[in-house]
Design an enzyme around this catalytic site. Structure first.
Site, PDB file in Angstrom:
ATOM      1  N   SER A 254       0.799  -1.240  -0.167  1.00 45.92           N
ATOM      2  CA  SER A 254      -0.069  -0.089   0.173  1.00 45.92           C
ATOM      3  C   SER A 254       0.922   1.355   0.131  1.00 45.92           C
ATOM      4  O   SER A 254       0.352   2.225  -0.473  1.00 45.92           O
ATOM      5  CB  SER A 254      -1.151  -0.010   1.319  1.00 45.92           C
TER       6      SER A 254
ATOM      7  N   ASP B 208      -4.352   7.453   8.474  1.00 43.29           N
ATOM      8  CA  ASP B 208      -5.350   6.485   8.821  1.00 43.29           C
ATOM      9  C   ASP B 208      -4.985   5.489   9.787  1.00 43.29           C
ATOM     10  O   ASP B 208      -5.702   4.701   9.936  1.00 43.29           O
ATOM     11  CB  ASP B 208      -6.033   5.876   7.559  1.00 43.29           C
TER      12      ASP B 208
ATOM     13  N   HIS C 218      -1.046   4.334   7.519  1.00 43.78           N
ATOM     14  CA  HIS C 218      -0.586   5.183   6.344  1.00 43.78           C
ATOM     15  C   HIS C 218      -0.335   6.510   6.695  1.00 43.78           C
ATOM     16  O   HIS C 218      -0.712   6.932   7.571  1.00 43.78           O
ATOM     17  CB  HIS C 218      -1.404   4.818   4.959  1.00 43.78           C
TER      18      HIS C 218
END
Length: 400
Positions: free
Chosen positions: A47, A355, A358
């Site tokens: 990610s 979040d 991240h």
């Protein structure tokens, strides 16, 4: 690996003159970049580098949209969710911009065709949630991996796509050799999934040599395919993550760094991963002196902010998430960012954490500048790409 995956009669000069001239153009473009800069990027990872692959892979599933496909993801720069796990751009986006390239498209998109991307600008195989090790390794240890897109799977996609990019082994090697290969970050999810499943830090630490071996094997395979410049990032300081700070909140077994508030054991774990990775990269440098192996020190680049957030403009701190479901670090495993019950900060540029797991666009931009304009890459990237500074002066070198 057999040679037959490179052969595609449909891409021969006699069969398709437009494809032939595109390949010729790309080969000539490569020659322009011999001084150290790159006309394309090939990316793998999770990610931290995914520019939309998981979003595209998730579109075939039923039920409600995953949280990362909902606002406020993407709000700051794209003004809509793109599949990036942030409010805006990622490190790979800043790298592309600094090299004068368009943002690198996800490999799973319908726009991944030789006429539009090929290696003219690059392609991104990174998938959020991906691990370095195949899912069978984790399943054997009782850990369920939801994203079946390990580093080995991503390499498989890349090799399968080669007939769309080049028609001969020689052409493929030259095109890959011209590209900047970004290897992640990858490996963090091997630890994240296990720790979130209740595995102890001591047990997960035993995974590290296997993870490093998977990364090194992938690097060696890419070198065999023709790669000549590879950027291999280390792990971030996971002990500073709002996810783990919340998971272990109130535990009297954890020790904390008084200067940052981060969990000492987890950061030492990340450092262990990074030291072992650097040792193995040194061996590759000895084995392949003709290849530029760049270690990207994500850990210490990020630690600058964790140690001195106010100094670098992160005035709302480095540990609390901008978007989340409440609690001491605004992270709640049951209320993800994007959930109707979650809240979002008014000034994400003053937060490091986006979040829970991240980072914000501002944080990724800071890390990018530290790595590719500063001294947190070994060897320093600017020594390999002297024109990068000129690109940065066009809009990326402003202070944060």
């Amino acid at each position: 690996m057999t040679n037959q995956i490179f052969i595609n009669p449909l891409l021969s000069p006699m069969a398709d003159s437009s494809t032939f001239y595109l390949i010729l153009t790309l080969l000539l473009t490569c020659n322009v970049y011999v001084k150290g800069c790159y006309p394309s990027i090939i990316s793998f990872g999770d990610s931290l580098a995914d520019t939309g692959n998981l979003k595209l892979l998730s579109q075939n599933s039923t039920g409600k949209a995953p949280h990362f496909m909902l606002p406020p993801y993407g709000d700051t720069y794209f003004h809509e969710p793109t599949g990036r796990f942030s409010n805006g751009r990622l490190i790979i986006d800043f790298i592309a911009e600094s090299l004068g390239l368009m943002l690198i498209p996800p490999s799973q998109g319908s726009n991944f065709t030789i006429s539009e991307t090929g290696l003219g600008q690059g392609v991104n195989y990174a998938v959020a949630g991906a691990t370095a090790l195949d899912s069978s390794f984790h399943e054997a240890r009782g850990v369920v991996i939801k994203t079946n897109a390990s580093l080995g799977v991503q390499l498989g996609w890349f090799k399968e796509s080669l007939p769309l990019i080049c028609s001969t082994i020689s052409d493929c090697k030259q095109l890959i050799g011209c590209s900047l290969i970004l290897m992640g970050e990858i490996g963090g999810n091997d630890y994240n999934h296990a720790l979130e499943s209740g595995k102890s830090i001591a047990e997960v630490e035993t995974y590290v040599p296997y993870v490093i071996n998977a990364i090194i094997s992938a690097v060696n395979e890419l070198i065999e395919l023709g790669a000549r410049t590879l950027v291999i990032p280390g792990n971030l300081p996971i002990g500073c993550s709002a996810t783990y700070l919340t998971m272990f909140y109130g535990s009297n077994k954890m020790k904390y760094d008084n200067s940052t508030g981060c969990i000492t054991q987890l950061n030492k774990f990340a450092e262990y991963h990074n030291e072992l990775l650097k040792t193995e990269l040194n061996q590759i440098r000895e084995d392949h002196p003709e290849v530029s192996i760049i270690y990207a020190d994500y850990y210490n680049a990020a630690m600058q902010i964790f140690r001195y957030p106010n100094t670098y403009g992160f005035t709302n701190g480095a540990l609390k998430a901008c978007c989340g479901g409440g609690g001491p670090f605004n992270y709640n495993a049951s209320i993800s960012c994007g959930d109707p019950l979650s809240t979002t900060c008014a000034q994400p540029e003053t937060y490091l954490n986006w979040d829970g797991l991240h980072l914000t666009e501002a944080a990724y931009k800071f890390i990018f500048k530290s790595l590719f304009e500063g001294s947190y890459a070994t060897p320093q990237f600017k020594s390999l790409c002297p024109t990068l500074k000129l690109q940065l002066m066009g809009g990326l070198s402003s202070s944060i």
